[in-house]
Scaffold this active site. Structure first.
Site, mmCIF file in Angstrom:
data_model
loop_
_atom_site.group_PDB
_atom_site.id
_atom_site.type_symbol
_atom_site.label_atom_id
_atom_site.label_comp_id
_atom_site.label_asym_id
_atom_site.label_seq_id
_atom_site.Cartn_x
_atom_site.Cartn_y
_atom_site.Cartn_z
ATOM 1 N N GLU A 93 0.828 -1.199 0.000
ATOM 2 C CA GLU A 93 0.000 0.000 0.000
ATOM 3 C C GLU A 93 0.864 1.249 0.000
ATOM 4 O O GLU A 93 1.957 1.276 0.574
ATOM 5 C CB GLU A 93 -0.945 0.004 1.210
ATOM 6 C CG GLU A 93 -2.078 -0.997 1.074
ATOM 7 C CD GLU A 93 -3.149 -0.844 2.152
ATOM 8 O OE1 GLU A 93 -4.311 -1.157 1.851
ATOM 9 O OE2 GLU A 93 -2.824 -0.397 3.268
ATOM 10 N N CYS A 104 -0.987 6.852 9.711
ATOM 11 C CA CYS A 104 0.161 6.194 10.329
ATOM 12 C C CYS A 104 -0.267 4.942 11.089
ATOM 13 O O CYS A 104 -1.171 4.982 11.920
ATOM 14 C CB CYS A 104 0.838 7.176 11.281
ATOM 15 S SG CYS A 104 2.268 6.510 12.130
#
Length: 355
Positions: A103, A345
């Site tokens: 990703e 994150c």
């Protein structure tokens, strides 16, 4: 990464030309008897024009195109999924040639800026308690071209030049050091993506030998280190793979990095409720930073599938921000981007979204 020299086996098993960094490509072309300027030509075709076949390299002699076609393939990412966030962030699931997936995230900014967060490995072996990437385990390292192509593909999808690229996606960059450096140099290379060195950031868990190597690199790449606790027992719990590198060694390596480069590293600190958000943890963080040129980047922990920890309260984050600033330590709070599509994150995985 190490240069690959074509040999007899190549006729049977062509390899991906994008697995080569600039030096490796130059060596391969020199072995074919080509002048040095061919390296620039091939790089531009691969990374600026993003061609799919050697026959498209029209300013190369036909015999050279044939020789390259005999020895190499041209790897290319396939976009399996692209999700758009309400804040204009986009998350991509890319399928690689061998079927592995990674990703990447594109984050547009003001004045036409575009930051790409790319992966250096498929999966991750670090096993950090707060990160979804490691839940699925480690698959393999990525090649130079697989890293650069993530950035190029995202830029092409947005239709704009990438201004910043951060190796903060899946994987630990310093566990794939040579390929990561090769990719950084191509991202910086005017014949490839041409991103300024100071706009290229590597985020590491803190592998000390990698930090020491990175300090010796001539380019002005930016360094970020995932700290998450300045108390050894807490950090070992949060980041078990880093127990091999005590905090004292980490601080010494960071000090050596600053002395050698004159650059200010960032220390990433995701606040986690009832684990690293206490006054004792804050005092330890302040003490760790004192005497060290650094910047603390406080992070709102993002919820992620398979991760059984919770973010600290906004009050605790503000307390950290306030006391670090009062201690004279440069501090910021990372802006949350893409959390609604699991692009923030600690949320990246290597599988398509369910539902």
């Amino acid at each position: 990464m190490r240069s690959r020299r074509p040999g007899p086996a190549d006729a049977e098993a062509p390899s991906d030309i994008k697995a080569l960094d600039r030096k490796g490509l130059a060596a391969a072309l020199a072995e074919l008897g080509e002048p040095s300027y061919r390296t620039e030509q091939v790089l531009r075709w691969l990374y600026q024009r993003r061609i799919r076949g050697f026959d498209e390299m029209t300013d190369l002699p036909r015999p050279l195109r044939g020789a390259l076609d005999d020895r190499f393939t041209i790897g290319r990412l396939h976009t399996e999924v692209c999700e758009a966030s309400r804040d204009a962030t986009r998350k991509y699931l890319f399928r690689l040639t061998d079927g592995a997936t990674v990703e990447s995230v594109g984050m547009p900014g003001a004045r036409g800026r575009l930051t790409v967060c790319y992966s250096t490995q498929a999966g991750c072996a670090m096993g950090c308690l707060f990160c979804a990437t490691g839940v699925g385990g480690f698959v393999r390292n990525l090649s130079v071209g697989e890293m650069v192509d993530q950035v190029a593909e995202v830029g092409a999808d947005f239709g704009r030049r990438v201004s910043n690229a951060v190796a903060m996606g899946q994987g630990e960059p310093f566990a794939n050091y040579d390929a990561t450096l090769g990719a950084l140099r191509l991202l910086n290379d005017e014949d490839a993506l041409g991103i300024g060195a100071r706009h290229l950031t590597v985020s590491t868990c803190g592998i000390v030998p990698g930090l020491r190597r990175f300090a010796e690199e001539p380019e002005q790449f930016t360094l970020a280190v995932s700290l998450h606790s300045a108390i050894q027992s807490t950090r070992d719990r949060l980041m078990p793979a880093m127990a091999a590198y005590p905090l004292s060694d980490l601080k010494a390596a960071l000090g050596a990095y600053v002395d050698r480069t004159g650059r200010r590293p960032s220390l990433e600190y995701a606040l986690i409720a009832d684990i690293n958000d206490s006054p004792v943890e804050l005092a330890a963080l302040v003490a760790f930073c004192q005497g060290l040129l650094c910047h603390v980047n406080l992070i709102h922990l993002n919820p992620a599938e398979g991760v059984a920890v919770a973010r600290a309260s906004a009050e605790r984050l503000r307390a950290f921000e306030r006391e670090l600033a009062e201690a004279g330590i440069e501090t910021s709070v990372r802006r949350e981007r893409g959390s609604d599509i699991s692009a923030a994150c600690g949320q990246l995985r290597q599988s398509a979204p369910s539902g």
